[in-house]
Enzyme design. Structure first.
Site, short mmCIF file in Angstrom:
data_model
loop_
_atom_site.label_atom_id
_atom_site.label_comp_id
_atom_site.label_asym_id
_atom_site.label_seq_id
_atom_site.Cartn_x
_atom_site.Cartn_y
_atom_site.Cartn_z
CD GLU A 78 52.83 14.92 92.86
OE1 GLU A 78 53.42 13.82 92.49
OE2 GLU A 78 51.48 15.16 92.63
CE1 TYR B 215 51.60 10.10 86.23
CE2 TYR B 215 53.91 9.88 85.32
CZ TYR B 215 52.58 10.65 85.46
OH TYR B 215 52.66 11.99 85.43
C1 3EB Z 1 56.09 15.72 87.70
O1 3EB Z 1 56.35 17.00 87.48
C2 3EB Z 1 55.73 15.12 89.11
O2 3EB Z 1 50.65 13.43 85.71
O3 3EB Z 1 48.97 14.67 86.75
C3 3EB Z 1 53.10 15.94 89.23
C4 3EB Z 1 51.54 16.41 89.34
C5 3EB Z 1 53.50 14.76 88.79
C6 3EB Z 1 51.03 15.85 88.16
C7 3EB Z 1 50.21 14.10 86.83
C8 3EB Z 1 52.57 14.41 87.88
C9 3EB Z 1 51.13 14.76 87.50
O4 3EB Z 1 56.27 15.13 86.59
C10 3EB Z 1 54.65 14.28 88.76
#
Ligand code: 3EB
Length: 372
Positions: A345, A164
């Site tokens: 999520e 990630y």
């Molecule tokens: C967060 O809020 C949770 O990297 O595109 C949620 C939605 C999250 C999109 C992305 C990551 C992403 O950080 C993770």
């Protein structure tokens, strides 16, 4: 005043989203529909090979196959043409372009992009996003309205860096290379999930007209996360709002149990679900501040819930049942989440749901097909 068909065609295109069970309709026949922008299926038992796209342009997301049997269909009221460029397949109308790209990570590392010596998933992500931005720039759909990312082994580590985090570097580099980080005005709503191996898969909806990015006052903007979450911060906004005339569309990004920039309630999936929904409520409230005419509440949304452990489904569903009406569409999919300590999520949309599992919604559309 009722709008005639001509007014509809002359005005800005409308957008429709439907959910069906793949078993309920012959998917291939759906791909001939008028106004079809894209079909996304979430299951593994369709025989996914190296290629995540079928000849009909149906995108198959390599999830574990646990959870709801789901097929997501995007349509518009305008005529659509199909295209392919580089690794992207897309369909576009005058106002919208829906596309997808699937890149095998090993291929990229073996090819010219690997020769840069960058971690493979990082270069793969940058290559994918550069292709997307080149297409959008060339065809003049400047605004990325919504994007979904499926990252193979998202919490795995290679080249000393979590996938990630590699993904975030590649994504941000592509945004920078295309001048899309100026003033944080061009940052799309997004979701990022793990897939079960296979290629990096990204699908997206872009538009001729700009959406308004929305942030969440309870959360640090993801693009301002401090370096403890990786060398480059994640490039996404908490939500995007677009006025399509009759339709006021809200795309809420994948939302998790994060306050500020910190994960809350590690190990407690019920509390993480409540916190995620509190964040979604805060995003809606923020949208009302920015766009007072829209008037949505939690029951006006449709949800996709990604859970790390399918065994948590009853706990998550019990929490959501307390917060939203039983008639609200919620779909559950098993997927890994971008932080190890996140168990759930939740993403949501408002203003575009046409029908789901055969139930017509009040958004209702004119180009309803008999198969959908
Ligand atoms: C967060 O809020 C949770 O990297 O595109 C949620 C939605 C999250 C999109 C992305 C990551 C992403 O950080 C993770």
């Amino acid at each position: 005043m009722t709008m005639s068909a001509d007014t509809m065609i002359a005005g800005i295109g409308q957008l429709y989203l439907s959910y069906i069970r793949p078993a309920g309709a012959p998917l291939q026949s759906l791909s001939n529909q008028e106004g079809l922008l894209g079909i996304v299926t979430f299951r593994t038992d369709l025989g996914i090979g190296e290629d995540s796209h079928t000849p009909e342009g149906i995108l198959q997301i390599p999830l574990s196959g646990r959870g709801d049997d789901l097929c997501e269909i995007w349509q518009t009221t305008q005529p659509v043409v199909a295209g392919k460029i580089g690794d992207i397949i897309y369909r576009c109308s005058r106002d919208f372009l829906f596309g997808s790209i699937a890149l095998t990570v090993a291929d990229v590392s073996a090819g010219s992009h690997g020769s840069l010596g960058l971690p493979p998933l990082q270069s793969c992500t940058e290559f994918a996003y550069r292709q997307i931005f080149s297409l959008l720039d060339r065809h003049e759909y400047p605004d990325l309205l919504r994007i979904w990312n499926f990252i193979p082994s998202i919490n795995g580590v290679s080249h000393g860096l979590e996938h990630y985090r590699q993904f975030n570097i590649g994504r941000q580099d592509a945004f920078l290379a295309h001048g899309r980080l100026l003033a944080n005005k061009n940052i799309p709503a997004a979701s990022a999930l793990g897939s079960v191996g296979g290629p990096l898969v990204v699908y997206f909806l872009a538009g001729r007209h700009k959406s308004v990015p929305i942030e969440n006052p309870r959360q640090t903007s993801a693009y301002h996360y401090p370096p403890e979450y990786g060398p480059s911060s994640p490039t996404f906004s908490r939500a995007g709002w677009i006025d399509l005339g009759q339709q006021k569309v809200l795309f809420i990004s994948g939302t998790a149990s994060i306050i500020g920039h910190q994960t809350r309630h590690a190990g407690d999936v019920a509390a993480q679900t409540r916190e995620s929904m509190a964040n979604i409520a805060a995003v809606i409230a923020e949208m009302h501040r920015v766009a007072p005419a829209s008037g949505y509440d939690l029951n006006d949304l449709s949800y996709k819930v990604y859970l790390r452990h399918i065994t948590d489904l009853p706990l998550i569903r019990a929490e959501l049942d307390l917060l939203i009406a039983p008639s609200t569409p919620v779909f559950y999919l098993q997927a890994d989440i971008c932080r190890q300590d996140l168990l759930v999520e939740i993403e949501a949309t408002a203003g575009i749901l046409n029908c789901w599992y055969g139930i017509k919604t009040k958004t209702g559309l004119a180009i309803q097909s008999s198969e959908v």
